[in-house]
Each structure stands twice: as C-alpha cells, then as structure tokens.
Design a protein around this motif. Structure first.
Motif, PDB file in Angstrom:
ATOM      1  N   GLU A   1     -43.544  31.489  10.599  1.00  0.00           N
ATOM      2  CA  GLU A   1     -42.497  32.285  10.301  1.00  0.00           C
ATOM      3  C   GLU A   1     -42.501  32.130   8.390  1.00  0.00           C
ATOM      4  N   TYR A   2     -42.577  33.139   7.722  1.00  0.00           N
ATOM      5  CA  TYR A   2     -42.506  33.233   6.047  1.00  0.00           C
ATOM      6  C   TYR A   2     -41.420  33.848   5.762  1.00  0.00           C
ATOM      7  N   ALA A   3     -40.782  33.343   4.698  1.00  0.00           N
ATOM      8  CA  ALA A   3     -39.237  34.056   4.132  1.00  0.00           C
ATOM      9  C   ALA A   3     -39.663  35.211   3.703  1.00  0.00           C
ATOM     10  N   GLU A   4     -38.753  36.105   4.120  1.00  0.00           N
ATOM     11  CA  GLU A   4     -38.558  37.576   3.535  1.00  0.00           C
ATOM     12  C   GLU A   4     -37.271  38.016   2.881  1.00  0.00           C
TER      13      GLU A   4
ATOM     14  N   GLY B   1     -28.247  48.277  -0.839  1.00  0.00           N
ATOM     15  CA  GLY B   1     -28.644  48.438  -2.272  1.00  0.00           C
ATOM     16  C   GLY B   1     -29.088  47.035  -2.671  1.00  0.00           C
ATOM     17  N   ARG B   2     -28.926  45.954  -2.444  1.00  0.00           N
ATOM     18  CA  ARG B   2     -28.813  44.563  -3.028  1.00  0.00           C
ATOM     19  C   ARG B   2     -29.827  43.621  -2.150  1.00  0.00           C
ATOM     20  N   PHE B   3     -30.717  42.664  -3.058  1.00  0.00           N
ATOM     21  CA  PHE B   3     -31.392  41.888  -2.373  1.00  0.00           C
ATOM     22  C   PHE B   3     -30.678  40.578  -2.165  1.00  0.00           C
ATOM     23  N   GLU B   4     -30.921  39.707  -0.955  1.00  0.00           N
ATOM     24  CA  GLU B   4     -30.150  38.493  -0.957  1.00  0.00           C
ATOM     25  C   GLU B   4     -31.606  37.411  -0.512  1.00  0.00           C
ATOM     26  N   ASN B   5     -31.149  36.280  -0.740  1.00  0.00           N
ATOM     27  CA  ASN B   5     -32.081  35.061  -0.355  1.00  0.00           C
ATOM     28  C   ASN B   5     -31.688  34.808   0.955  1.00  0.00           C
ATOM     29  N   PRO B   6     -32.981  34.507   1.656  1.00  0.00           N
ATOM     30  CA  PRO B   6     -32.904  34.377   3.170  1.00  0.00           C
ATOM     31  C   PRO B   6     -32.611  32.744   3.484  1.00  0.00           C
ATOM     32  N   PHE B   7     -32.544  31.954   2.273  1.00  0.00           N
ATOM     33  CA  PHE B   7     -32.468  30.516   2.527  1.00  0.00           C
ATOM     34  C   PHE B   7     -31.068  29.892   2.721  1.00  0.00           C
ATOM     35  N   PRO B   8     -30.726  28.815   3.717  1.00  0.00           N
ATOM     36  CA  PRO B   8     -29.462  28.394   3.812  1.00  0.00           C
ATOM     37  C   PRO B   8     -29.103  27.585   2.676  1.00  0.00           C
ATOM     38  N   THR B   9     -29.988  27.222   1.749  1.00  0.00           N
ATOM     39  CA  THR B   9     -29.662  26.483   0.504  1.00  0.00           C
ATOM     40  C   THR B   9     -29.074  27.458  -0.601  1.00  0.00           C
ATOM     41  N   TRP B  10     -29.155  28.553  -0.464  1.00  0.00           N
ATOM     42  CA  TRP B  10     -28.433  29.568  -1.430  1.00  0.00           C
ATOM     43  C   TRP B  10     -27.195  29.844  -1.384  1.00  0.00           C
TER      44      TRP B  10
ATOM     45  N   PHE C   1     -41.413  26.945  -0.725  1.00  0.00           N
ATOM     46  CA  PHE C   1     -42.700  26.073  -1.290  1.00  0.00           C
ATOM     47  C   PHE C   1     -43.506  25.499  -0.350  1.00  0.00           C
ATOM     48  N   LYS C   2     -43.055  25.014   0.695  1.00  0.00           N
ATOM     49  CA  LYS C   2     -44.067  24.605   1.609  1.00  0.00           C
ATOM     50  C   LYS C   2     -44.994  25.808   2.120  1.00  0.00           C
ATOM     51  N   GLN C   3     -44.354  26.723   2.519  1.00  0.00           N
ATOM     52  CA  GLN C   3     -44.729  28.054   3.121  1.00  0.00           C
ATOM     53  C   GLN C   3     -45.984  28.342   1.907  1.00  0.00           C
TER      54      GLN C   3
END
Length: 344
Positions: free
Chosen positions: A9-12, A18-27, A243-245
């Motif tokens: 799985e790679y982060a998308e 109309g807005r982008f969002e981070n997929p990360f739980p750390t955001w 970053f690991k990805q």
C-alpha cells in the motif's frame, strides 16, 4: 530499487470537495485558535542577538559556481543557498529546489518574515540550470520574484516540476515548460532520457492566502533518479509513514535534502514540520547515504533558537550511531562535493 511486483500500500492524497487532504493519521490541520495561541502566548526563543554573532556562528559565503559548469562522473555537487534552496548537480543535470532569493517570504516585500541571513547569491549569479523542483505553494518555497527572475534568465531551457494544482499559477507568472505531477507519478526529463523525476508524498498543507484557499493544490517531496546517483528532496513536512515507502520504492539515495528547522512549539508544529530527531529518522527511512539539513537558519518562522536545529541534529546523529558526515549542515553559499557508492 524495490520489487514493485510485490503488493504494498502506497499513500495517496485524498481529494474531497475541491481540496486535498493528507491520508496520514499523524496529520492535524493547523487551526486559527492554535495559531492565535502560538503568536500570543507561546515562549519565543528565536531572537537574533546581533549581526556580529550571526556572522560568527552562521556565515554567508559567496559561492563560486565555476565547478558547476560541468558535471563530474564521480559524485554530486551541492550548494546550500539558504532555507530550502539547494543547487545540486549529478549525472549531467543541474537541479534547483524551492528557490527563494527575496528579502521576505511574503506576498509583499514590505511586510512579513524577513531574512536574517542574506541570500549568498542572486539569480543572475547562478550557473546553467536544467530543472527546478517546487514542493508546495507557501511563500517561503514558491517565491514569485525568484520564479520570475529564473524564467527570464533561462526561458524554455528550464523545466519546472510542481505538485498538482500549481501549474496554472506558474504559467500565469510567466513560466513555460511546467510539469504538474501527483504522488508516485514519474516522468523522464526532457533532453535527459536517463534522468527520471518522481513526485512522492510528504505531510504538509498548502495555501497562498492564509486560511483562504487552503489545500487547493497538493504538496510533495521529489526524487531525481540518474544512472549513477539518486537525489531526494523532502520539501517541507511533518513526520509520516510515507518516508519508509519512499525508501523501499526509490532508495537508497546518494544525497537527500531534509528539513531540520521551524519546529517549535511541538504542540503546534509537529504535524507540519519535523524536528531534528524526526529528520534523522527520515534520513534512515529513505535510506540516504548522505543528507544535508535545510529549512533553517534563514527566516524566523518559529520559536526555537536559530542555531538549535544544527545543534540538535549533531546530537541526534551521534545518538543514532551515524557518522558525523552522514547528515550535515552547510553555511549559506557553501559548496560540497559528495562522493559515495554509486546507487543503482
């Protein structure tokens, strides 16, 4: 390079209304209440004592770019031009990252964060450049005056790589040959078929109008892959799983430019800016042989002492049992030649 036939799985980026969002739980998106709390009540250690102390502790050198006229087959040349601006040369290509030569990182040059260390050169002094990487549209990374000057000097010889959503602004600013990309997209560089540019994730946000127009364009980090060397530019970011990805997919890297500053207070800045401990973790995650600290020592953007990022970085490098030369800082205008094993 990692075996991409294996399922992973790679982060998308997430795009909603109309807005982008981070997929990360750390955001966590910085809010207006915390912004006011930050400016009004947080302890600020960032005061600059004197010009003499700056000259002694963080000198600005005048770079001599004569060696950038031709690429060496034995490694990489790199110059730190302040903040997140690196000039990097390898495998016959010369790259400039997040150029800012203006006095202020602001929509206006009479107000806003002002440099406490002058740019070591101006656009007119630069050697031939092939491509510019832009990480996102904040004013300290996508500076209008620097971009206009670069376009005037190099014209169509210069290729711009920007995250999706920024091409229109670049073209309205006069830029030609703009490549707009999203995470994990790859392109071969014009006239350099052996050079591949990849747009990859990081954890941040975007806006040119404070809290208006937030996240209407994407943010990214970048990989530039040559036949003998690999360069990673982390841009501006908080720590996240991406970053690991990146390390598994594109590492190891010969050289990485990784932010180390603008991180205090942690209760407010953690999601969007790494501290030196996290910077070293990124260095290890992406599997970089050598890294250079960026995003520090130029503008007073947050509340840590201006030399703390450098000090904390050295401490963390030692703590992680790395060699001192594995992750370093440069003076403004300083040029180094990086020799390492050729990563393929």
């Amino acid at each position: 390079m990692a075996d991409l036939t294996k399922k992973e799985e790679y982060a998308e980026p997430i795009f909603v209304n109309g807005r982008f969002e981070n997929p990360f739980p750390t955001w966590k998106q910085p809010g207006l209440f915390n912004l006011c709390k930050y400016f009004l009540f947080d302890s600020n250690e960032s005061a600059i004592l004197s010009q003499e102390s700056l000259d002694a502790t963080l000198p600005v050198l005048q770079p001599d770019f004569k060696d950038f006229q031709s690429s060496s087959p034995d490694g990489m040349r790199v110059a730190w031009l302040g903040h997140s601006s690196l000039l990097v040369q390898f495998d016959g290509v010369t790259i400039l990252t997040d150029p800012i030569f203006s006095k202020r990182c602001s929509p206006f040059q009479f107000v806003g964060p002002k440099r406490f260390r002058d740019a070591p050169c101006q656009v007119s002094d630069l050697p031939p450049i092939d491509l510019v990487l832009i990480s996102h549209n904040h004013y300290d990374h996508m500076d209008y005056h620097s971009i206009v000057d670069l376009q005037k000097k190099y014209g169509s010889r210069l290729t711009w790589f920007v995250p999706i959503g920024d091409k229109r602004w670049m073209e309205e600013s006069g830029c030609t040959n703009v490549r707009e990309m999203t995470w994990w997209q790859e392109e071969t560089f014009d006239n350099h078929e052996n050079i591949k540019v990849a747009c990859v994730p990081c954890q941040h946000w975007s806006s040119r109008k404070a809290y208006l127009g937030v996240n209407q364009s994407l943010w990214s980090s970048w990989c530039v892959i040559g036949p003998t060397q690999r360069f990673y530019f982390a841009g501006d970011t908080g720590y996240c799983e991406a970053f690991k990805q990146i390390g598994r997919r594109y590492g190891p890297f010969s050289l990485a430019g990784i932010p180390i500053g603008a991180y205090k207070p942690r209760w407010f800045k953690r999601a969007q800016h790494v501290d030196p401990e996290e910077s070293v973790q990124i260095h290890m995650d992406v599997r970089s042989e050598k890294s250079i600290g960026i995003h520090w020592g130029t503008f007073r953007l947050t509340h840590e002492h201006y030399l703390e990022p450098r000090t904390k970085l050295k401490e963390e490098v030692e703590k992680q049992n790395l060699q001192p030369e594995d992750f370093i800082t440069l003076n403004h205008g300083e040029i180094q030649f990086i020799t390492n094993s050729k990563t393929k």
